[in-house]
Design an enzyme around this catalytic site. Structure first.
Site, PDB file in Angstrom:
ATOM      1  N   ASP A   8       0.849  -1.193   0.000  1.00 33.77           N
ATOM      2  CA  ASP A   8       0.000   0.000   0.000  1.00 33.77           C
ATOM      3  C   ASP A   8       0.887   1.246   0.000  1.00 33.77           C
ATOM      4  O   ASP A   8       2.120   1.152  -0.120  1.00 33.77           O
ATOM      5  CB  ASP A   8      -1.042  -0.049   1.132  1.00 33.77           C
ATOM      6  CG  ASP A   8      -0.452   0.222   2.512  1.00 33.77           C
ATOM      7  OD1 ASP A   8       0.780   0.447   2.620  1.00 33.77           O
ATOM      8  OD2 ASP A   8      -1.221   0.207   3.486  1.00 33.77           O
ATOM      9  N   CYS A  65       2.698  -3.538   3.984  1.00 39.23           N
ATOM     10  CA  CYS A  65       1.841  -2.382   4.296  1.00 39.23           C
ATOM     11  C   CYS A  65       2.455  -1.726   5.527  1.00 39.23           C
ATOM     12  O   CYS A  65       3.653  -1.912   5.772  1.00 39.23           O
ATOM     13  CB  CYS A  65       0.375  -2.797   4.476  1.00 39.23           C
ATOM     14  SG  CYS A  65       0.016  -3.874   5.869  1.00 39.23           S
ATOM     15  N   THR A  67       2.002  -2.281   8.783  1.00 40.35           N
ATOM     16  CA  THR A  67       2.374  -3.291   9.778  1.00 40.35           C
ATOM     17  C   THR A  67       2.629  -4.665   9.169  1.00 40.35           C
ATOM     18  O   THR A  67       3.168  -5.548   9.846  1.00 40.35           O
ATOM     19  CB  THR A  67       1.237  -3.469  10.796  1.00 40.35           C
ATOM     20  OG1 THR A  67       0.049  -3.841  10.069  1.00 40.35           O
ATOM     21  CG2 THR A  67       0.986  -2.197  11.592  1.00 40.35           C
ATOM     22  N   HIS A  98       8.492 -24.834   8.802  1.00 42.14           N
ATOM     23  CA  HIS A  98       7.384 -25.569   9.433  1.00 42.14           C
ATOM     24  C   HIS A  98       6.023 -25.289   8.803  1.00 42.14           C
ATOM     25  O   HIS A  98       5.136 -26.133   8.877  1.00 42.14           O
ATOM     26  CB  HIS A  98       7.305 -25.228  10.937  1.00 42.14           C
ATOM     27  CG  HIS A  98       8.391 -25.869  11.738  1.00 42.14           C
ATOM     28  ND1 HIS A  98       8.410 -25.880  13.113  1.00 42.14           N
ATOM     29  CD2 HIS A  98       9.521 -26.535  11.340  1.00 42.14           C
ATOM     30  CE1 HIS A  98       9.491 -26.524  13.545  1.00 42.14           C
ATOM     31  NE2 HIS A  98      10.196 -26.906  12.487  1.00 42.14           N
ATOM     32  N   HIS A 133       5.469 -31.811   9.526  1.00 40.06           N
ATOM     33  CA  HIS A 133       4.951 -30.463   9.240  1.00 40.06           C
ATOM     34  C   HIS A 133       4.010 -30.462   8.041  1.00 40.06           C
ATOM     35  O   HIS A 133       3.124 -29.628   7.942  1.00 40.06           O
ATOM     36  CB  HIS A 133       6.113 -29.493   9.047  1.00 40.06           C
ATOM     37  CG  HIS A 133       7.010 -29.455  10.240  1.00 40.06           C
ATOM     38  ND1 HIS A 133       6.574 -28.992  11.457  1.00 40.06           N
ATOM     39  CD2 HIS A 133       8.281 -29.877  10.413  1.00 40.06           C
ATOM     40  CE1 HIS A 133       7.551 -29.112  12.342  1.00 40.06           C
ATOM     41  NE2 HIS A 133       8.598 -29.652  11.727  1.00 40.06           N
TER      42      HIS A 133
HETATM   43  C1  RB5 Z   1      -2.535   2.293   6.492  1.00 42.37           C
HETATM   44  O1  RB5 Z   1      -2.592   3.454   7.226  1.00 42.37           O
HETATM   45  C2  RB5 Z   1      -2.348   1.100   7.416  1.00 42.37           C
HETATM   46  O2  RB5 Z   1      -3.524   0.849   8.092  1.00 42.37           O
HETATM   47  C3  RB5 Z   1      -1.900  -0.107   6.626  1.00 42.37           C
HETATM   48  O3  RB5 Z   1      -0.717   0.177   5.970  1.00 42.37           O
HETATM   49  C4  RB5 Z   1      -1.634  -1.380   7.403  1.00 42.37           C
HETATM   50  O4  RB5 Z   1      -0.749  -1.149   8.448  1.00 42.37           O
HETATM   51  C5  RB5 Z   1      -2.808  -2.146   7.805  1.00 42.37           C
HETATM   52  O5  RB5 Z   1      -2.766  -3.242   8.394  1.00 42.37           O
END
Ligand code: RB5
Length: 148
Positions: A8, A65, A67, A98, A133
């Site tokens: 993203d 993204c 996180t 695994h 596994h």
């Molecule tokens: C975008 O602001 C953020 O929510 C996205 O990049 C991600 O971290 C979502 O899980």
């Protein structure tokens, strides 16, 4: 290896570094976007890369993204995808050994570029161990079949 990559808006800079790193190592990259800094919806790119992996258009996928969470959750909704969020190399290694994960995800707001490269390198260079596994991975995929 032919690797599909998706992200993203939060991950453009990191993606560029990862693509360069992978190309230097001789991998073929399919960039599924986004390539804009405009705010976008990560599930779109998680699904696109997930489908490419499930259809064997690419050998595996990398998703980034903020996180790594949202985009991996989206990819995991595609049948056949096993996506793992990895913020360090140990989990990346185990997700291959695994869990036979076919998509790696991480967060551009969580890991720096050098750590991300170590995670990617570890993940791409670890083979699935099989054996007991395989049975456990099969059990995961049975859950998918029962619930789709
Ligand atoms: C975008 O602001 C953020 O929510 C996205 O990049 C991600 O971290 C979502 O899980």
């Amino acid at each position: 290896m032919k690797i599909g990559i998706g992200n993203d808006h939060s991950a453009l800079e990191l993606k560029a570094e990862i693509i360069e790193f992978l190309k230097e190592k001789g991998h073929e990259i399919v960039d599924y976007g986004t390539n804009s800094t405009e705010s976008c919806d990560y599930p779109v790119y998680g699904e696109i890369v997930g489908k490419a992996v499930a259809a064997h258009e690419v050998d595996c996928g990398i998703l980034i993204c903020g996180t790594g969470l949202g985009i991996s959750l989206a990819a995991n909704k595609v049948a056949g995808v096993r996506a793992a969020v990895c913020s360090e190399p140990y989990t990346a290694r185990m997700s291959r050994l695994h869990n036979d994960c076919n998509v790696l995800a991480f967060g551009a707001r969580v890991v720096g570029a050098e750590l991300a490269k170590m995670i990617v390198d570890t993940w791409l260079n670890t083979e699935f161990e099989g054996g007991r596994h395989q049975r456990r991975v099969d059990l995961i995929m049975d859950i998918e079949k029962r619930n789709s």
